[in-house]
Design an enzyme around this catalytic site. Structure first.
Site, PDB file in Angstrom:
ATOM      1  N   TYR A  67       0.842  -1.196   0.000  1.00 20.53           N
ATOM      2  CA  TYR A  67       0.000   0.000   0.000  1.00 20.53           C
ATOM      3  C   TYR A  67       0.881   1.252   0.000  1.00 20.53           C
ATOM      4  O   TYR A  67       1.667   1.480   0.922  1.00 20.53           O
ATOM      5  CB  TYR A  67      -0.964   0.017   1.192  1.00 20.53           C
TER       6      TYR A  67
ATOM      7  N   SER B 242     -13.255  -3.414  -0.018  1.00 21.16           N
ATOM      8  CA  SER B 242     -14.020  -2.511  -0.904  1.00 21.16           C
ATOM      9  C   SER B 242     -15.528  -2.642  -0.677  1.00 21.16           C
ATOM     10  O   SER B 242     -16.295  -2.853  -1.627  1.00 21.16           O
ATOM     11  CB  SER B 242     -13.655  -2.765  -2.376  1.00 21.16           C
TER      12      SER B 242
HETATM   13  N1  LIG Z   1      -7.055  -7.967  -0.073  1.00 18.47           N
HETATM   14  C1  LIG Z   1      -7.155  -7.216  -1.143  1.00 18.47           C
HETATM   15  O1  LIG Z   1      -6.860  -7.630  -2.263  1.00 18.47           O
HETATM   16  C2  LIG Z   1      -7.654  -5.806  -0.983  1.00 18.47           C
HETATM   17  C3  LIG Z   1      -7.927  -5.016  -2.120  1.00 18.47           C
HETATM   18  C4  LIG Z   1      -8.386  -3.722  -1.931  1.00 18.47           C
HETATM   19  C5  LIG Z   1      -8.572  -3.233  -0.638  1.00 18.47           C
HETATM   20  N2  LIG Z   1      -8.271  -4.010   0.455  1.00 18.47           N
HETATM   21  C6  LIG Z   1      -8.462  -3.513   1.844  1.00 18.47           C
HETATM   22  O2  LIG Z   1      -9.797  -3.068   1.975  1.00 18.47           O
HETATM   23  C7  LIG Z   1      -9.806  -1.730   2.450  1.00 18.47           C
HETATM   24  C8  LIG Z   1     -11.006  -1.019   1.906  1.00 18.47           C
HETATM   25  O3  LIG Z   1     -10.921  -0.931   0.485  1.00 18.47           O
HETATM   26  P1  LIG Z   1     -11.484   0.336  -0.277  1.00 18.47           P
HETATM   27  O4  LIG Z   1     -10.809   1.555   0.193  1.00 18.47           O
HETATM   28  O5  LIG Z   1     -11.480   0.032  -1.727  1.00 18.47           O
HETATM   29  O6  LIG Z   1     -12.993   0.302   0.279  1.00 18.47           O
HETATM   30  P2  LIG Z   1     -14.214   1.262   0.383  1.00 18.47           P
HETATM   31  O7  LIG Z   1     -14.423   1.574   1.813  1.00 18.47           O
HETATM   32  O8  LIG Z   1     -15.319   0.586  -0.349  1.00 18.47           O
HETATM   33  O9  LIG Z   1     -13.834   2.576  -0.431  1.00 18.47           O
HETATM   34  C9  LIG Z   1     -13.327   3.722   0.156  1.00 18.47           C
HETATM   35  C10 LIG Z   1     -13.192   4.779  -0.903  1.00 18.47           C
HETATM   36  O10 LIG Z   1     -14.489   5.128  -1.402  1.00 18.47           O
HETATM   37  C11 LIG Z   1     -14.678   6.532  -1.241  1.00 18.47           C
HETATM   38  N3  LIG Z   1     -16.104   6.802  -1.020  1.00 18.47           N
HETATM   39  C12 LIG Z   1     -16.842   7.655  -1.772  1.00 18.47           C
HETATM   40  N4  LIG Z   1     -18.098   7.688  -1.318  1.00 18.47           N
HETATM   41  C13 LIG Z   1     -18.154   6.860  -0.272  1.00 18.47           C
HETATM   42  C14 LIG Z   1     -19.194   6.498   0.613  1.00 18.47           C
HETATM   43  N5  LIG Z   1     -20.417   7.019   0.519  1.00 18.47           N
HETATM   44  N6  LIG Z   1     -18.926   5.622   1.591  1.00 18.47           N
HETATM   45  C15 LIG Z   1     -17.705   5.075   1.717  1.00 18.47           C
HETATM   46  N7  LIG Z   1     -16.652   5.400   0.915  1.00 18.47           N
HETATM   47  C16 LIG Z   1     -16.896   6.279  -0.088  1.00 18.47           C
HETATM   48  C17 LIG Z   1     -13.801   6.899  -0.066  1.00 18.47           C
HETATM   49  O11 LIG Z   1     -13.514   8.291  -0.119  1.00 18.47           O
HETATM   50  P3  LIG Z   1     -13.255   9.129   1.236  1.00 18.47           P
HETATM   51  O12 LIG Z   1     -11.939   8.689   1.792  1.00 18.47           O
HETATM   52  O13 LIG Z   1     -13.267  10.530   0.749  1.00 18.47           O
HETATM   53  O14 LIG Z   1     -14.391   8.834   2.169  1.00 18.47           O
HETATM   54  C18 LIG Z   1     -12.576   6.043  -0.349  1.00 18.47           C
HETATM   55  O15 LIG Z   1     -11.779   6.633  -1.368  1.00 18.47           O
HETATM   56  C19 LIG Z   1      -8.454  -1.173   1.998  1.00 18.47           C
HETATM   57  O16 LIG Z   1      -8.046  -0.057   2.773  1.00 18.47           O
HETATM   58  C20 LIG Z   1      -7.559  -2.350   2.214  1.00 18.47           C
HETATM   59  O17 LIG Z   1      -7.229  -2.429   3.587  1.00 18.47           O
HETATM   60  C21 LIG Z   1      -7.838  -5.281   0.284  1.00 18.47           C
END
Ligand SMILES: NC(=O)c1ccc[n+]([C@@H]2O[C@H](COP(=O)([O-])OP(=O)(O)OC[C@H]3O[C@@H](n4cnc5c(N)ncnc54)[C@H](OP(=O)(O)O)[C@@H]3O)[C@@H](O)[C@H]2O)c1
Length: 306
Positions: free
Chosen positions: A52, A216
């Protein structure tokens, strides 16, 4: 904050965890505000990976929340290894051991609570992985082990040699990206949803006390961007809003509650770095959707029922 079990470990973890993949979008001061908000909300479980921000997310975390003994004992830190950007995947013993050393150094801690293998390595040799896990456990560098993005047969293959319980499987999962659930309802049909893409991983994890961490949870799945407020998901947003109004919370909280309603007792990995948004999401932990609400949201996301 409500809790779920970390696999069969007997340890309780908050139903919402902080995903640290986007921490490199913040400076150290902003990161400190965000991380303290996590702790205030009872979100004391943090998910990292050595890739990351090319390792910078772990460094920012350590600068923003210095891991003094009293802080370290109050939080749980998970990180992942096994992806080598621009090369491929690497579950060799040497790579696992050196990755963990790098992670510990960047985080400024002596141990990880959980280490996950990030994405299946086609060249994986379970014997080597078992040796690496034994060494890490013996050295006190890792307490618990798990996997990410692994199908059922790959977990079985690892378990042929790995002595430790695999307590976590981190998988993409949201109301719009819910193939794990869909395949279990469209059984034996000639529909797209019936396709077996993971070897029945949802049931395998439930049967074997492996905690699913939903990554996600608010992303549409088919491309970048959240489904919340996204006009391509008009009906879903309408039903999320209507359900949210009933409970006095936002659409985002309901989207989290939808995941948490599943009896697999998953943990939601929230990736927001916005403290206010995190507070909204945390409210979802207190909501138990009815069966009718849950299915209505599933259908509103564009899925079908046979
Ligand atoms: N194992 C794997 O392969 C893998 C892959 C990807 C991710 N991950 C893990 O999963 C975690 C979460 O992934 P993710 O960041 O893609 O997940 P997420 O929580 O679905 O997405 C967060 C992103 O969406 C934006 N967003 C826009 N509107 C939103 C709303 N209404 N509610 C929530 N978020 C909104 C957020 O912006 P703001 O920050 O402005 O709120 C942020 O950029 C990562 O941090 C990582 O630890 C693991």
């Amino acid at each position: 904050m409500k809790t779920v079990k970390l696999g069969n470990s007997g340890i309780s973890i908050p139903v919402i965890a902080s995903g640290c993949m986007r921490l490199n979008g913040l400076d150290h001061k902003q990161a400190a505000v965000y991380l303290h908000k996590c702790l205030d909300l009872g979100i004391h479980f943090f998910d990292h990976s050595d890739i990351y921000g090319g390792g910078s997310c772990e460094e920012i975390f350590a600068k923003a929340l210095p891991l003094t003994a009293s802080v370290r004992e109050k939080i749980m830190i998970q990180s992942k290894c096994g992806i080598r950007p621009n090369i491929g995947y690497d579950f060799s013993k040497d790579h696992i051991l050196s990755s963990v050393d790098g992670i510990l150094k960047r985080l400024g801690t002596e141990y990880l609570d959980v280490l996950l293998l990030h994405r299946p390595d086609a060249l994986m040799e379970p014997e080597e992985i078992a040796e690496a896990f034994d060494e890490l456990e013996k050295a006190g560098k890792v307490r618990y082990f798990g996997v990410s993005n692994h199908r059922t047969s790959q977990i079985c293959l690892l378990k042929k040699c790995v002595r430790q319980a695999l307590v976590v499987n981190q998988l993409q999962f949201s109301i719009t990206f819910s193939g794990m659930i869909t395949e279990g309802m469209e059984v034996n049909m000639d529909t797209r949803g019936a396709a077996d893409r993971d070897g029945g991983i949802l049931d395998h994890c439930r049967l074997n006390d492996i905690t699913i961490q939903a990554w996600s949870p608010f992303q549409a799945g088919s491309g970048p961007g959240s489904f919340i407020g996204n006009e391509e998901y008009g009906e879903l947003n309408r039903v999320l809003r209507e359900t949210g109004e009933r409970y006095g919370v936002s659409e985002t909280a309901i989207a989290a509650a939808w995941i948490l309603r599943h009896p697999a007792c998953m943990q939601v990995l929230a990736g927001t770095t916005n403290p206010d948004r995190l507070e909204e999401i945390a409210k979802g932990a207190d909501i138990v959707l009815s069966r009718e609400e849950w299915y209505r949201l599933y259908l509103a996301a564009g899925h079908r029922l046979p």
